[in-house]
Motif scaffolding. Structure first.
Motif: not given
Length: 348
Positions: A128-143
């Motif tokens: 499951q996703t713990r945190s997610l940041k997504t914008d024009g620069d890309g994706i930063d996700i903690v699983i």
């Protein structure tokens, strides 16, 4: 549209996601001779329905999502979903990985059984996703995963929540297979995308030009909402395919009207259906007068040309539907085609 084997790329000109089992097994035999040890096979509902995957024993099956499509074959969503679910029928040694956020999760879970693994962006799951940041620069996700208990961060140049979901599904698949996390992290960090999936076309006009395979209401909405976050004017060239599910057309027209600033309605593969009939069914759901914000140009090359001429500095031009396909099927015969190639030629 493409087959990769041991670094060798070949085009799939069959216009089918899965070819006949005779050609498929011939490809698998060739891959094995080349030393290939793992096969990743996109298994379509057509492939399941027509037994094109006959004889293949899957080690792991993964559902990414399911939305309305292929009703020209299946007739109803119930039949479409149940056909897909046949792939997840429990078998000894087969691992099933399912998205908890899918509207049809219960049907697939029933087919797969209690041992199915799950992943989710929103609720408790095996992965499951713990945190997610997504914008024009890309994706930063903690699983976070429960098997094994761990938490890892993935950074990618891709954009959009739908790509974050794909990253989560891929991570879950690879960890389930026993692949170490570090090469997974490095792989996503260096991955720039696949042909025809929000694929940028470089240019010197200060435009963002993208080709994408979006061909359902859900996929169009995902792409358009992602691009809308950039606060740029958006020009969309899109279509509806002939001889295919006609109930998709109103929904596709409505979502493009909702999210696009300028729309160019054009042809895709018409097959045996008259172009005018297809366009008429879609334009009814685009309540705009033809003019600066809406054009109907059946000739796809002319449609792309109009969109590029209309575009101004910083605009986004999205050409949806044919991605990296190399053929356009007309009422008469197939002709060579490339959305990206046409854009490059026009820009040149």
């Amino acid at each position: 549209a493409q087959v990769w084997m041991a670094g060798e790329k070949t085009e799939n000109h069959s216009k089918m996601t899965m070819d006949s089992p005779f050609k498929l097994w011939k490809m698998i035999r060739k891959a094995k001779k080349m030393g290939v040890t793992h096969l990743v096979l996109e298994t379509s509902s057509h492939g399941i329905y027509y037994f094109r995957n006959f004889g293949i024993k899957y080690n792991i099956v993964v559902l990414t999502n399911i939305s309305q499509d292929h009703l020209d074959l299946h007739g109803t969503m119930d039949h479409y979903v149940k056909t897909k679910a046949r792939l997840f029928k429990r078998e000894h040694g087969k691992i099933c990985l399912l998205p908890r956020d899918c509207a049809y999760f219960d049907i697939f879970s029933k087919a797969a059984g209690e041992d199915a693994l799950t992943y989710s962006m929103k609720q408790p799951a095996t992965y499951q996703t713990r945190s997610l940041k997504t914008d024009g620069d890309g994706i930063d996700i903690v699983i976070k995963s429960s098997i094994p208990p761990e938490e890892w961060r993935i950074v990618s140049k891709l954009v959009g929540v739908f790509n974050a979901e794909n990253i989560l599904a891929a991570y879950a698949t690879l960890r389930t297979m026993g692949i170490e996390t570090t090469p997974i992290q490095e792989g996503w960090k260096n991955f720039t995308g696949v042909p025809g999936r929000m694929e940028p076309v470089p240019n010197t006009q200060w435009l963002t030009i993208l080709v994408d395979y979006a061909h359902t209401e859900t996929s169009l909405r995902s792409v358009l909402e992602t691009l809308k976050n950039n606060n740029q004017r958006m020009i969309v060239v899109f279509w509806a395919t002939g001889d295919r599910d006609t109930t998709k057309r109103p929904k596709m027209g409505a979502v493009v009207h909702e999210l696009a600033d300028i729309i160019v309605l054009t042809d895709d593969d018409t097959y045996t259906e008259p172009s005018g009939r297809i366009i008429d069914m879609v334009k009814k759901w685009i309540p705009r007068e033809t003019g600066d914000t809406f054009q109907i140009i059946p000739d796809r090359r002319e449609a792309i040309s109009w969109a590029l001429r209309k575009a101004e500095k910083w605009d986004i031009v999205l050409i949806a539907g044919k991605w990296c396909e190399t053929v356009q099927v007309t009422n008469k015969w197939p002709i060579p085609w490339s959305d990206r190639g046409i854009v490059e030629e026009l820009l040149g």
